[in-house]
Write a protein that holds these residues in place. Structure first.
Motif, PDB file in Angstrom:
ATOM      1  N   GLY A  88       0.806  -1.220   0.000  1.00  0.00           N
ATOM      2  CA  GLY A  88       0.000   0.000   0.000  1.00  0.00           C
ATOM      3  C   GLY A  88       0.840   1.271   0.000  1.00  0.00           C
ATOM      4  O   GLY A  88       0.509   2.246  -0.684  1.00  0.00           O
ATOM      5  N   HIS A  89       1.935   1.253   0.756  1.00  0.00           N
ATOM      6  CA  HIS A  89       2.817   2.430   0.786  1.00  0.00           C
ATOM      7  C   HIS A  89       3.374   2.761  -0.605  1.00  0.00           C
ATOM      8  O   HIS A  89       3.594   3.925  -0.921  1.00  0.00           O
ATOM      9  N   TRP A 114      -2.326   8.193   8.505  1.00  0.00           N
ATOM     10  CA  TRP A 114      -2.152   8.198   7.049  1.00  0.00           C
ATOM     11  C   TRP A 114      -2.044   9.604   6.496  1.00  0.00           C
ATOM     12  O   TRP A 114      -1.306   9.832   5.530  1.00  0.00           O
ATOM     13  N   SER A 162     -10.142   5.435   4.357  1.00  0.00           N
ATOM     14  CA  SER A 162     -10.059   4.479   5.466  1.00  0.00           C
ATOM     15  C   SER A 162      -8.900   4.888   6.360  1.00  0.00           C
ATOM     16  O   SER A 162      -7.782   4.473   6.155  1.00  0.00           O
ATOM     17  N   SER A 164      -7.168   4.040   8.996  1.00  0.00           N
ATOM     18  CA  SER A 164      -7.178   2.809   9.789  1.00  0.00           C
ATOM     19  C   SER A 164      -6.541   2.976  11.170  1.00  0.00           C
ATOM     20  O   SER A 164      -6.641   2.079  12.001  1.00  0.00           O
ATOM     21  N   ASP A 189      -6.878   7.540  -0.301  1.00  0.00           N
ATOM     22  CA  ASP A 189      -6.358   6.254   0.185  1.00  0.00           C
ATOM     23  C   ASP A 189      -7.543   5.387   0.614  1.00  0.00           C
ATOM     24  O   ASP A 189      -8.315   5.780   1.491  1.00  0.00           O
ATOM     25  N   ALA A 192      -7.643   0.243   3.393  1.00  0.00           N
ATOM     26  CA  ALA A 192      -8.312  -0.639   4.367  1.00  0.00           C
ATOM     27  C   ALA A 192      -9.800  -0.798   4.107  1.00  0.00           C
ATOM     28  O   ALA A 192     -10.471  -1.531   4.827  1.00  0.00           O
TER      29      ALA A 192
HETATM   30  C1  LIG Z   1      -2.444  -0.737   5.664  1.00  0.00           C
HETATM   31  C2  LIG Z   1      -2.643   0.644   5.155  1.00  0.00           C
HETATM   32  C3  LIG Z   1      -1.681   1.291   4.359  1.00  0.00           C
HETATM   33  C4  LIG Z   1      -0.295   0.745   4.104  1.00  0.00           C
HETATM   34  O1  LIG Z   1      -0.230  -0.418   3.460  1.00  0.00           O
HETATM   35  P1  LIG Z   1       1.124  -1.317   3.499  1.00  0.00           P
HETATM   36  O2  LIG Z   1       0.682  -2.475   2.685  1.00  0.00           O
HETATM   37  O3  LIG Z   1       1.396  -1.624   4.923  1.00  0.00           O
HETATM   38  O4  LIG Z   1       2.212  -0.569   2.858  1.00  0.00           O
HETATM   39  C5  LIG Z   1      -1.979   2.543   3.863  1.00  0.00           C
HETATM   40  N1  LIG Z   1      -3.138   3.152   4.153  1.00  0.00           N
HETATM   41  C6  LIG Z   1      -4.071   2.571   4.911  1.00  0.00           C
HETATM   42  C7  LIG Z   1      -5.346   3.277   5.184  1.00  0.00           C
HETATM   43  C8  LIG Z   1      -3.863   1.304   5.449  1.00  0.00           C
HETATM   44  O5  LIG Z   1      -4.787   0.753   6.244  1.00  0.00           O
END
Ligand SMILES: *Cc1c(COP(=O)(O)O)cnc(C)c1O
Length: 401
Positions: A88-89, A114, A162, A164, A189, A192
């Protein structure tokens, strides 16, 4: 062995690490936190399939199918839709490095980790970052957004759908329209929430949307769906400076993913097995149906809320309409050590009860039922284990812990 060791000494090669001669240790755990979530057997089986070449026609076809799956999950017709090779990053970094140029005014709506991270990334790209901050648990109103856009006149804005860390789900309707009328690119973003809550990229006028593979899609971490609409593509095309990351340059990636109508060129070696897994995770979403999948997550969330109430526990986010259906922060009652209770659940049941993140660290548990894990019986089991863990903590003299 002794001879080998002597040989090593003679030629001064490091001895081989003994740890790698033993089998890997991986107990089966129920991952009921903020992700990764457990993978269904089908997805794990996909990871074990033989490799194809990263530029073979069969792999290109799998990439095309992933693209269609992401378009469906995002509810978008955007041509420039693909999966970044990373977590996700990496999706987040891709959004930043393609949209932000030095000196761009970037407004970050931040009410948790985030927002903070996005601001940090934008600073690394020499943006003029203006953070509009709210306490954790809060959401931004259309009025907040309008005021910030009028005042800062940004070219890029970020908001987490989200969040999170607080487990807030930010309402998005209207924000994209405001950004569009202010000539500002909106980055969202949904790592989640994707698949577990309604998302309408096109209808909501979101310019750049990214997610991850290991949450609701129940795949291993390592692939990040992303999409750019025409306005975002125009901003990309109008850049005065090169995108500062070669690896995440959407011009190159769009070509590798067959989004620009040009012959596909080698850019990097696509992580074949991760893409097989994502293809399978998206197939499962398509088979179930997006709305059915979202309804299943909401149903699990409702069972969780009811169970918590019976136990006298409180979700951190008070307004039900602002809660993420996929992940719920639960306030730790006074006098309870969240970590000890989580340890109890892990030791006895191999169930992950995650803690807080950022400013919520130490104050909450975060209970996530995402994708494959979003089943009522998993929620009920977790509620029982949480109750048992709290009682165990209350009844155990501190010294014994
Ligand atoms: C988990 C998450 C991320 C990051 O994802 P990674 O796979 O850990 O890099 C980014 N944004 C939100 C809202 C998340 O829940």
């Amino acid at each position: 062995m002794r001879i080998f060791y002597r040989l090593c000494k003679m030629s001064s090669i490091m001895p081989p690490p003994q740890s790698l001669l033993k089998p890997m240790n991986f107990p089966r755990k129920s991952l009921y936190g903020p992700g990764p979530s457990n993978c269904p057997p089908r997805v794990l089986a996909a990871c074990a399939l033989p490799l194809l070449g990263h530029c073979h026609p069969e792999f290109f076809q799998i990439m095309d199918e992933i693209k269609e799956g992401v378009q469906y999950a995002f509810q978008t017709q955007n041509e420039l839709t693909l999966a970044i090779s990373g977590t996700g990053h990496a999706g987040m970094e891709a959004a930043v490095c393609n949209m932000v140029e030095p000196k761009d005014v970037v407004v970050v709506f931040s009410a948790g980790l985030w927002g903070e991270r996005f601001a940090d990334m934008a600073e690394r790209h020499d943006a003029d970052v203006r953070v509009v901050e709210k306490p954790m648990g809060a959401v931004f109103t259309l009025d907040d957004v309008k005021q910030a856009l009028d005042h800062h006149k940004p070219s890029v804005a970020f908001i987490a759908h989200s969040e999170s860390s607080s487990t807030v789900m930010q309402p998005l309707e209207g924000i994209g329209d405001l950004c569009k009328s202010h000539n500002c690119i909106l980055i969202v973003d949904c790592v989640a929430s994707l698949g577990g809550a309604p998302m309408f990229m096109d209808q909501w006028n979101i310019d750049v949307l990214y997610s991850g593979s290991q949450k609701v899609l129940s795949c291993p971490p390592g692939a990040a769906p992303i999409s750019l609409n025409q306005r975002a593509r125009n901003k990309l095309a109008a850049r005065k400076t090169k995108v500062r990351s070669f690896y995440l340059d959407m011009n190159w990636l769009g070509n590798y993913w067959g989004c620009d109508g040009q012959p596909r060129k080698y850019h990097h070696t696509g992580p074949i097995s991760s893409m097989y897994a994502l293809r399978e995770g998206l197939s499962m979403l398509v088979e179930e149906g997006l709305e059915e999948c979202q309804a299943r997550h909401q149903k699990c969330a409702n069972i969780l809320y009811e169970g918590l109430e019976k136990m006298g526990l409180k979700p951190f986010v008070k307004n039900k309409a602002h809660r993420l259906p996929t992940l719920t922060a639960v306030e730790v009652p006074d006098g309870i050590d969240w970590k000890k209770v989580s340890q109890y659940a892990m030791d006895k049941y191999k169930i992950e009860l995650a803690g807080g993140l950022g400013a919520s660290a130490g104050k909450v548990w975060r209970l996530g039922f995402m994708g494959y894990n979003a089943q009522p019986e998993n929620v009920r089991t977790t509620l029982r284990v949480l109750q048992e863990g709290i009682e165990w903590y209350r009844n155990s003299p501190q010294s014994k812990l």
